[in-house]
Motif scaffolding. Structure first.
Motif, PDB file in Angstrom:
ATOM      1  N   ILE A  48      36.968  48.720  49.741  1.00  0.00           N
ATOM      2  CA  ILE A  48      37.035  49.817  48.766  1.00  0.00           C
ATOM      3  C   ILE A  48      38.370  50.559  48.890  1.00  0.00           C
ATOM      4  O   ILE A  48      38.998  50.907  47.887  1.00  0.00           O
ATOM      5  N   ARG A  49      38.811  50.769  50.123  1.00  0.00           N
ATOM      6  CA  ARG A  49      40.109  51.456  50.312  1.00  0.00           C
ATOM      7  C   ARG A  49      41.255  50.631  49.722  1.00  0.00           C
ATOM      8  O   ARG A  49      42.217  51.176  49.176  1.00  0.00           O
ATOM      9  N   MET A  50      41.141  49.308  49.818  1.00  0.00           N
ATOM     10  CA  MET A  50      42.192  48.463  49.213  1.00  0.00           C
ATOM     11  C   MET A  50      42.115  48.529  47.685  1.00  0.00           C
ATOM     12  O   MET A  50      43.144  48.569  47.014  1.00  0.00           O
ATOM     13  N   LEU A  51      40.869  48.558  47.147  1.00  0.00           N
ATOM     14  CA  LEU A  51      40.712  48.623  45.693  1.00  0.00           C
ATOM     15  C   LEU A  51      41.271  49.940  45.131  1.00  0.00           C
ATOM     16  O   LEU A  51      41.765  49.974  44.015  1.00  0.00           O
ATOM     17  N   LEU A  52      41.166  50.994  45.939  1.00  0.00           N
ATOM     18  CA  LEU A  52      41.688  52.299  45.492  1.00  0.00           C
ATOM     19  C   LEU A  52      43.126  52.507  45.932  1.00  0.00           C
ATOM     20  O   LEU A  52      43.685  53.583  45.767  1.00  0.00           O
ATOM     21  N   ARG A  53      43.699  51.485  46.500  1.00  0.00           N
ATOM     22  CA  ARG A  53      45.100  51.470  46.938  1.00  0.00           C
ATOM     23  C   ARG A  53      45.387  52.503  48.032  1.00  0.00           C
ATOM     24  O   ARG A  53      46.498  53.006  48.157  1.00  0.00           O
ATOM     25  N   LEU A  54      44.360  52.828  48.792  1.00  0.00           N
ATOM     26  CA  LEU A  54      44.564  53.722  49.931  1.00  0.00           C
ATOM     27  C   LEU A  54      45.056  52.914  51.130  1.00  0.00           C
ATOM     28  O   LEU A  54      45.569  53.453  52.098  1.00  0.00           O
ATOM     29  N   LEU A  55      44.845  51.621  51.051  1.00  0.00           N
ATOM     30  CA  LEU A  55      45.208  50.708  52.126  1.00  0.00           C
ATOM     31  C   LEU A  55      45.838  49.475  51.498  1.00  0.00           C
ATOM     32  O   LEU A  55      45.326  48.965  50.493  1.00  0.00           O
ATOM     33  N   LYS A  56      46.914  49.021  52.097  1.00  0.00           N
ATOM     34  CA  LYS A  56      47.589  47.853  51.531  1.00  0.00           C
ATOM     35  C   LYS A  56      46.984  46.571  52.117  1.00  0.00           C
ATOM     36  O   LYS A  56      46.832  46.488  53.338  1.00  0.00           O
ATOM     37  N   PRO A  57      46.647  45.617  51.284  1.00  0.00           N
ATOM     38  CA  PRO A  57      46.129  44.367  51.841  1.00  0.00           C
ATOM     39  C   PRO A  57      47.240  43.581  52.560  1.00  0.00           C
ATOM     40  O   PRO A  57      48.405  43.673  52.181  1.00  0.00           O
ATOM     41  N   ASP A  58      46.856  42.825  53.600  1.00  0.00           N
ATOM     42  CA  ASP A  58      47.833  41.948  54.256  1.00  0.00           C
ATOM     43  C   ASP A  58      48.147  40.758  53.355  1.00  0.00           C
ATOM     44  O   ASP A  58      49.259  40.240  53.354  1.00  0.00           O
ATOM     45  N   ALA A  59      47.123  40.344  52.638  1.00  0.00           N
ATOM     46  CA  ALA A  59      47.313  39.217  51.710  1.00  0.00           C
ATOM     47  C   ALA A  59      46.337  39.368  50.565  1.00  0.00           C
ATOM     48  O   ALA A  59      45.349  40.089  50.668  1.00  0.00           O
ATOM     49  N   GLY A  60      46.632  38.672  49.474  1.00  0.00           N
ATOM     50  CA  GLY A  60      45.727  38.695  48.333  1.00  0.00           C
ATOM     51  C   GLY A  60      46.162  39.661  47.250  1.00  0.00           C
ATOM     52  O   GLY A  60      47.101  40.434  47.428  1.00  0.00           O
ATOM     53  N   LYS A  61      45.474  39.582  46.142  1.00  0.00           N
ATOM     54  CA  LYS A  61      45.839  40.380  44.956  1.00  0.00           C
ATOM     55  C   LYS A  61      44.603  41.070  44.397  1.00  0.00           C
ATOM     56  O   LYS A  61      43.483  40.562  44.536  1.00  0.00           O
ATOM     57  N   ILE A  62      44.834  42.193  43.743  1.00  0.00           N
ATOM     58  CA  ILE A  62      43.752  42.903  43.057  1.00  0.00           C
ATOM     59  C   ILE A  62      44.163  43.048  41.583  1.00  0.00           C
ATOM     60  O   ILE A  62      45.286  43.487  41.298  1.00  0.00           O
ATOM     61  N   PHE A  63      43.265  42.689  40.709  1.00  0.00           N
ATOM     62  CA  PHE A  63      43.533  42.849  39.272  1.00  0.00           C
ATOM     63  C   PHE A  63      42.475  43.773  38.667  1.00  0.00           C
ATOM     64  O   PHE A  63      41.276  43.611  38.950  1.00  0.00           O
ATOM     65  N   VAL A  64      42.933  44.718  37.881  1.00  0.00           N
ATOM     66  CA  VAL A  64      42.003  45.607  37.176  1.00  0.00           C
ATOM     67  C   VAL A  64      42.235  45.403  35.682  1.00  0.00           C
ATOM     68  O   VAL A  64      43.361  45.587  35.202  1.00  0.00           O
ATOM     69  N   TYR A  65      41.200  44.970  35.001  1.00  0.00           N
ATOM     70  CA  TYR A  65      41.306  44.557  33.587  1.00  0.00           C
ATOM     71  C   TYR A  65      42.488  43.595  33.412  1.00  0.00           C
ATOM     72  O   TYR A  65      43.264  43.701  32.447  1.00  0.00           O
ATOM     73  N   GLY A  66      42.645  42.720  34.353  1.00  0.00           N
ATOM     74  CA  GLY A  66      43.688  41.689  34.260  1.00  0.00           C
ATOM     75  C   GLY A  66      45.074  42.126  34.697  1.00  0.00           C
ATOM     76  O   GLY A  66      45.982  41.306  34.789  1.00  0.00           O
ATOM     77  N   ASN A  67      45.246  43.424  34.980  1.00  0.00           N
ATOM     78  CA  ASN A  67      46.566  43.911  35.406  1.00  0.00           C
ATOM     79  C   ASN A  67      46.635  43.970  36.930  1.00  0.00           C
ATOM     80  O   ASN A  67      45.698  44.442  37.582  1.00  0.00           O
ATOM     81  N   ASP A  68      47.765  43.523  37.463  1.00  0.00           N
ATOM     82  CA  ASP A  68      47.977  43.571  38.911  1.00  0.00           C
ATOM     83  C   ASP A  68      48.021  45.039  39.360  1.00  0.00           C
ATOM     84  O   ASP A  68      48.815  45.833  38.830  1.00  0.00           O
ATOM     85  N   LEU A  69      47.175  45.384  40.316  1.00  0.00           N
ATOM     86  CA  LEU A  69      47.090  46.782  40.760  1.00  0.00           C
ATOM     87  C   LEU A  69      48.422  47.288  41.306  1.00  0.00           C
ATOM     88  O   LEU A  69      48.805  48.439  41.065  1.00  0.00           O
ATOM     89  N   ASP A  70      49.136  46.426  42.022  1.00  0.00           N
ATOM     90  CA  ASP A  70      50.431  46.853  42.592  1.00  0.00           C
ATOM     91  C   ASP A  70      51.450  47.144  41.489  1.00  0.00           C
ATOM     92  O   ASP A  70      52.168  48.137  41.552  1.00  0.00           O
ATOM     93  N   ALA A  71      51.462  46.274  40.483  1.00  0.00           N
ATOM     94  CA  ALA A  71      52.479  46.396  39.437  1.00  0.00           C
ATOM     95  C   ALA A  71      52.154  47.516  38.445  1.00  0.00           C
ATOM     96  O   ALA A  71      53.046  48.231  37.999  1.00  0.00           O
ATOM     97  N   ALA A  72      50.861  47.649  38.111  1.00  0.00           N
ATOM     98  CA  ALA A  72      50.489  48.624  37.068  1.00  0.00           C
ATOM     99  C   ALA A  72      49.708  49.797  37.665  1.00  0.00           C
ATOM    100  O   ALA A  72      48.826  50.364  37.021  1.00  0.00           O
ATOM    101  N   TYR A  73      50.085  50.149  38.878  1.00  0.00           N
ATOM    102  CA  TYR A  73      49.343  51.164  39.633  1.00  0.00           C
ATOM    103  C   TYR A  73      49.141  52.466  38.855  1.00  0.00           C
ATOM    104  O   TYR A  73      48.019  52.976  38.746  1.00  0.00           O
TER     105      TYR A  73
END
Lengths: 255, 291
Positions: A48-73
């Motif tokens: 959950i902390r990674m999904l809310l970007r409170l914690l950075k993942p070591d690997a992997g990607k998160i997409f919200v409605y198809g948008n990369d969470l890192d890019a479209a934060y």
């Protein structure tokens, strides 16, 4: 075909040598009330902390409605609300002032709009009467209700580009039976009326059964199953009956 | 980005104004300045007649020394108190970059530094003038040669106050940087004060060569010449020192001029350099830290 609200790809996070989350690939559909289940230390809160970007993942990607969470934060966080573990607030401010402050951080400019949203939220979580009390005299249950109110903020912001997603980590912690029932009803109401997507982690399996349409179970940082609740129970040969809520009904009748 | 930083700064100021600490801080600052300025009246010295510039400068120096500790404590609490309360995780869910969050805190420190400077300036000048009055300073031996008019000293004093904002912010930024490193608010304040004392008292005091490379001596750098003048240490060189420090030129010989210009530049460059380092490190650390 259902729209995917949240998708993770091989999400991993370690704390030292301990792998808290390993290769977690998850899909949550828009409009779901998704129950995220697991034992203590299974990796729910880390995810959950990674999904809310409170914690950075070591690997992997998160997409919200198809948008990369890192890019479209910045865009994504407009329609993402969350509550992680015990909610915390500024003790020198009242409940209303705290929620107003977090509403301002959602870039709401109009004071009237902020007041109206804050009043609606406080009424929804049952804190209208105590809204002007300072936080330091709030009980744990009241703080929990206020935490849920702050997580629900995106649901009340007009003209969002996407339907809001609310992530709640153990939302019923510290709530009495009345509180648990109120929050359950609130989540169901928002889900049905406003098509809000919820991701909820909890230890209370009976609550999850009453609330969720889909569940994911995480063990030792790995997602072992993610399925429609009814399908899952049928697969396991569980006889599906009406949920048993006799004690809750009796309790509510008394108070 | 600008509107997000403005929103964050407004919420930072709102939080600050709602805390008792802020008002206690203001009260203590006013008390220190008032007592310092009035000390000549309360405990009269042998100086006769008293020129208001002496209490003015004493009040200002004490006020700025004290305000540097206040800014340091507020800077130390700005981030660490959020960590201690646990409010960071709620704030970081809002649609902001973490760097914007740090910049808003830095702007808050800047606004506080300006506010403190104006309070010290207005209070010390107003009080010193109304209680003692200002008069020109003349060397009894070389009256014609060495004569500083009160307007000249006032102008320079006003300039000094503006300059002091720079090292004052640097002290606050050091506190902010330490509060990013230390999660506990109490420990952050303690560590900041200890480091500041080491820099200001021990290193700057014991190693004079090093002191010009620290930011702490620049807090009173521009006030010291006036203090010397008003204390009666009036030498011709101080007049040029005043002008030189204020405007970066001198009627002295070229080598002295260059040396002094370098120290004028240094008095800006050193604190600004430290501020840039503290800001950069704070942004990097906050961006990388888990919540």
């Amino acid at each position: 075909m259902k729209q995917i609200a949240i998708r993770t790809e091989n999400l991993s996070r370690r704390f030292g040598r301990f792998p808290a989350v390993q290769d977690l690939s998850l899909e949550i559909y828009a409009g779901d009330i998704y129950g995220f289940l697991g034992l203590n230390g299974a990796g729910k809160t880390t995810t959950i902390r990674m999904l809310l970007r409170l914690l950075k993942p070591d690997a992997g990607k998160i997409f919200v409605y198809g948008n990369d969470l890192d890019a479209a934060y910045l865009e994504i966080m407009n329609y993402l609300g969350g509550l992680v573990e015990t909610p915390t607030f500024y003790p020198y401010l009242s409940g209303r002032e705290n929620i107003s402050l977090f509403a301002r951080l959602r870039m709401l400019k109009s004071r009237d709009l902020i007041n109206s949203i804050v009043n609606d939220l406080l009424a929804l979580v049952g804190l209208k009467e105590r809204a002007d009390d300072k936080i330091h005299i709030y009980s744990q249950g009241m703080r929990q209700r206020l935490g849920i109110a702050s997580a629900l903020l995106p649901c009340f912001i007009p003209n969002l580009s996407k339907s809001p997603i609310v992530i709640l980590d153990e939302p019923t912690n510290g709530l009495d039976p009345q509180g648990i029932s109120d929050i359950r009803n609130l989540i169901q109401k928002l889900n049905q009326e406003k098509k809000i997507t919820f991701l909820i982690s909890s230890h209370l399996l009976s609550e999850m059964e009453l609330l969720c349409n889909r569940v994911g179970i995480i063990r030792n940082g790995k997602l072992i199953i993610s399925e429609d609740l009814q399908t899952l129970l049928k697969q396991e040969g569980v006889e599906i009956t009406a949920p048993r809520r006799h004690l809750e009904k009796y309790f509510m009748g008394l108070i | 980005m600008l509107s997000r930083i403005c929103t964050l700064t407004r919420t930072e100021l709102y939080k600050l104004l709602r805390q008792r600490l802020f008002y206690i801080t203001l009260f203590l600052l006013v008390a220190v300045v008032v007592l310092s300025v009035l000390s000549e009246r309360l405990f009269p010295s042998t100086k006769n007649p008293i020129n208001g510039f002496n209490p003015l400068i004493n009040g200002s120096i004490n006020g700025f020394r004290f305000s540097s500790y206040l800014i340091l404590i507020i800077g130390s609490l700005l981030f660490a108190s959020e960590t201690t309360l646990g409010t960071l995780k709620t704030i970081f869910i809002a649609p902001f970059r973490r760097s914007e969050f740090v910049i808003a805190k830095i702007i808050t420190l800047f606004i506080l530094s300006v506010l403190f400077t104006f309070i010290i300036e207005l209070l010390s000048i107003g009080l010193a003038f109304s209680v003692y009055g200002f008069s020109d300073i003349k060397d009894p031996t070389f009256v014609e040669l060495i004569h500083l008019s009160s307007s000249e000293i006032l102008l320079y004093t006003a300039y000094s106050f503006i300059h002091i904002i720079v090292p004052l912010i640097t002290v606050g930024l050091m506190g902010l940087f330490i509060s990013v490193l230390v999660d506990n608010a109490g420990i952050a304040v303690g560590v900041s004060i200890i480091i500041y004392l080491i820099l200001d008292t021990f290193i700057a005091g014991l190693y004079e060569n090093l002191s010009s490379f620290l930011f702490t001596p620049y807090l009173t750098y521009y006030l010291e010449p006036i203090k010397n003048i008003t204390d009666g240490i009036l030498e011709e060189i101080w007049k040029f020192e005043l002008i030189n420090r204020a405007f970066g030129f001198s009627k002295q010989d070229i080598s002295l001029d260059i040396a002094r210009n370098i120290s004028v530049i240094k008095s800006f460059i050193v604190p600004i350099g430290y501020s840039a380092i503290f800001t950069f490190l704070s942004i990097i650390l906050v961006s990388k830290r888990p919540s």
